[in-house]
Scaffold this motif. Structure first.
Motif, PDB file in Angstrom:
ATOM      1  N   TYR A 119       0.781  -1.213  -0.055  1.00  0.00           N
ATOM      2  CA  TYR A 119       0.087  -0.076   0.004  1.00  0.00           C
ATOM      3  C   TYR A 119       0.793   1.326   0.067  1.00  0.00           C
ATOM      4  N   GLY A 120       0.611   2.064  -0.757  1.00  0.00           N
ATOM      5  CA  GLY A 120       1.429   3.398  -1.075  1.00  0.00           C
ATOM      6  C   GLY A 120       0.764   4.561  -1.952  1.00  0.00           C
ATOM      7  N   ASP A 121       0.791   5.805  -1.438  1.00  0.00           N
ATOM      8  CA  ASP A 121       0.136   6.819  -2.030  1.00  0.00           C
ATOM      9  C   ASP A 121      -1.397   6.616  -2.146  1.00  0.00           C
ATOM     10  N   THR A 122      -2.085   5.974  -0.975  1.00  0.00           N
ATOM     11  CA  THR A 122      -3.456   5.781  -0.860  1.00  0.00           C
ATOM     12  C   THR A 122      -3.902   4.558  -1.920  1.00  0.00           C
ATOM     13  N   ARG A 123      -3.073   3.860  -2.356  1.00  0.00           N
ATOM     14  CA  ARG A 123      -3.515   2.810  -3.234  1.00  0.00           C
ATOM     15  C   ARG A 123      -2.771   1.642  -3.104  1.00  0.00           C
ATOM     16  N   PHE A 124      -3.267   0.253  -3.714  1.00  0.00           N
ATOM     17  CA  PHE A 124      -2.722  -0.765  -3.432  1.00  0.00           C
ATOM     18  C   PHE A 124      -1.877  -1.123  -4.601  1.00  0.00           C
ATOM     19  N   TRP A 125      -0.781  -1.710  -4.275  1.00  0.00           N
ATOM     20  CA  TRP A 125       0.265  -2.010  -5.511  1.00  0.00           C
ATOM     21  C   TRP A 125       0.834  -3.510  -5.437  1.00  0.00           C
ATOM     22  N   ARG A 126       0.935  -3.945  -6.680  1.00  0.00           N
ATOM     23  CA  ARG A 126       2.103  -5.113  -6.927  1.00  0.00           C
ATOM     24  C   ARG A 126       3.297  -4.633  -7.347  1.00  0.00           C
ATOM     25  N   VAL A 127       4.305  -5.273  -6.592  1.00  0.00           N
ATOM     26  CA  VAL A 127       5.635  -5.228  -6.524  1.00  0.00           C
ATOM     27  C   VAL A 127       6.306  -5.543  -8.052  1.00  0.00           C
ATOM     28  N   GLY A 128       6.958  -4.603  -8.665  1.00  0.00           N
ATOM     29  CA  GLY A 128       7.387  -4.729 -10.059  1.00  0.00           C
ATOM     30  C   GLY A 128       8.647  -5.169 -10.375  1.00  0.00           C
ATOM     31  N   GLU A 129       9.528  -4.735 -10.980  1.00  0.00           N
ATOM     32  CA  GLU A 129      10.797  -5.310 -11.202  1.00  0.00           C
ATOM     33  C   GLU A 129      11.996  -4.869 -10.535  1.00  0.00           C
ATOM     34  N   GLU A 130      12.987  -5.775 -10.479  1.00  0.00           N
ATOM     35  CA  GLU A 130      14.114  -5.872  -9.683  1.00  0.00           C
ATOM     36  C   GLU A 130      14.993  -4.867 -10.386  1.00  0.00           C
TER      37      GLU A 130
END
Length: 264
Positions: free
Chosen positions: A252-263
């Protein structure tokens, strides 16, 4: 002839060469006074409200893991309750404090008071932490439990998002932490094929009242982990992460939910 006191540095050479000792002193006093005024203004500290707002906006850039904590009050442990006695809340402050065998792992999170879920886990001494997976059902669960227990209880067995995601509680029989007999823990369930993607893993924890701390309107909860109730589906804890979009937990960040991206 009376000479005017200079107001800026453009008159510096004129006043210094053509004026006497007194005008020169007036000029220096004027410059020093304005320098001090500017210095005082530039080092003015923001008030507490400004600092709180600034830090809140900065922390939006920091992703946090998303979890749902569930617990029940001791006098209401009943398999016939169908989850009506369960309490739950969404948190974004979950973390491990120490992993030092032979001692049990210690975890922590923050809970804002008043909180029925905090009251329940304090009373029972044992609770579950559901780390959410990166999926639409998980984000809908997180939003539902962030709205409070009244909303959660009214939504049990229903479809709060209107998108076919049904959730409920399963009572898991366990021993009470003080050895006083049996009790149940409310394990969160998602009905249907979304169950596998909704949760990354689930932890069974013992509340540590002597180490938890009240800080203003929040409580920093510390607990020891008894066991892992559910492991990540399709992967082993000892193997490297190959698909972070599926294997990492929801953030969770910037009031939204996120999926982890690239390395990087």
């Amino acid at each position: 002839m009376k000479r005017a006191t200079p107001t800026n540095l453009s008159n510096w050479s004129w006043i210094w060469r053509g004026a006497g000792t007194r005008p020169r002193q007036q000029f220096l006093n004027h410059i020093c006074t304005n320098c001090l005024r500017r210095r005082t203004y530039s080092t003015k500290k923001p008030n507490d409200d400004d600092l709180t707002t600034t830090l809140r906006l900065l922390m939006r850039r920091v992703p946090h893991p998303v979890a749902i904590v569930t617990a029940s009050f001791p006098s209401q442990h009943s398999s016939s309750s169908e989850g009506r006695n369960a309490r739950g809340m969404t948190i974004s402050s979950f973390n491990t404090v120490t992993l030092s065998p032979p001692h049990p792992p210690i975890i922590s999170f923050n809970a804002r008071r008043p909180s029925e879920t905090l009251d329940a886990l304090r009373a029972s001494g044992r609770f579950l932490v559901h780390l959410l997976g990166c999926s639409p059902p998980a984000t809908r669960l997180a939003r539902a439990f962030a709205r409070g227990n009244q909303h959660v209880l009214s939504s049990l067995g229903s479809d709060p998002g209107g998108d076919g995601v049904l959730f409920g509680f399963e009572d898991i029989p366990v021993d009470s932490p003080d050895g006083g007999g049996a009790m149940t823990l409310p394990r969160l369930r998602v009905r249907g094929e979304d169950e596998e993607d909704a949760f990354c893993f689930v932890l069974d924890c013992d509340y540590m009242p002597n180490h938890s701390v009240d800080v203003l309107d929040h409580t920093v909860v510390l607990a020891s982990v008894r066991r892992v109730v559910q492991f990540p589906s399709g992967s082993s804890p000892g193997k490297d992460v190959r698909d972070p979009g599926k294997e990492f937990c929801l953030t969770y960040g910037d009031t939204r939910f996120w999926r982890v991206g690239e390395e990087i």
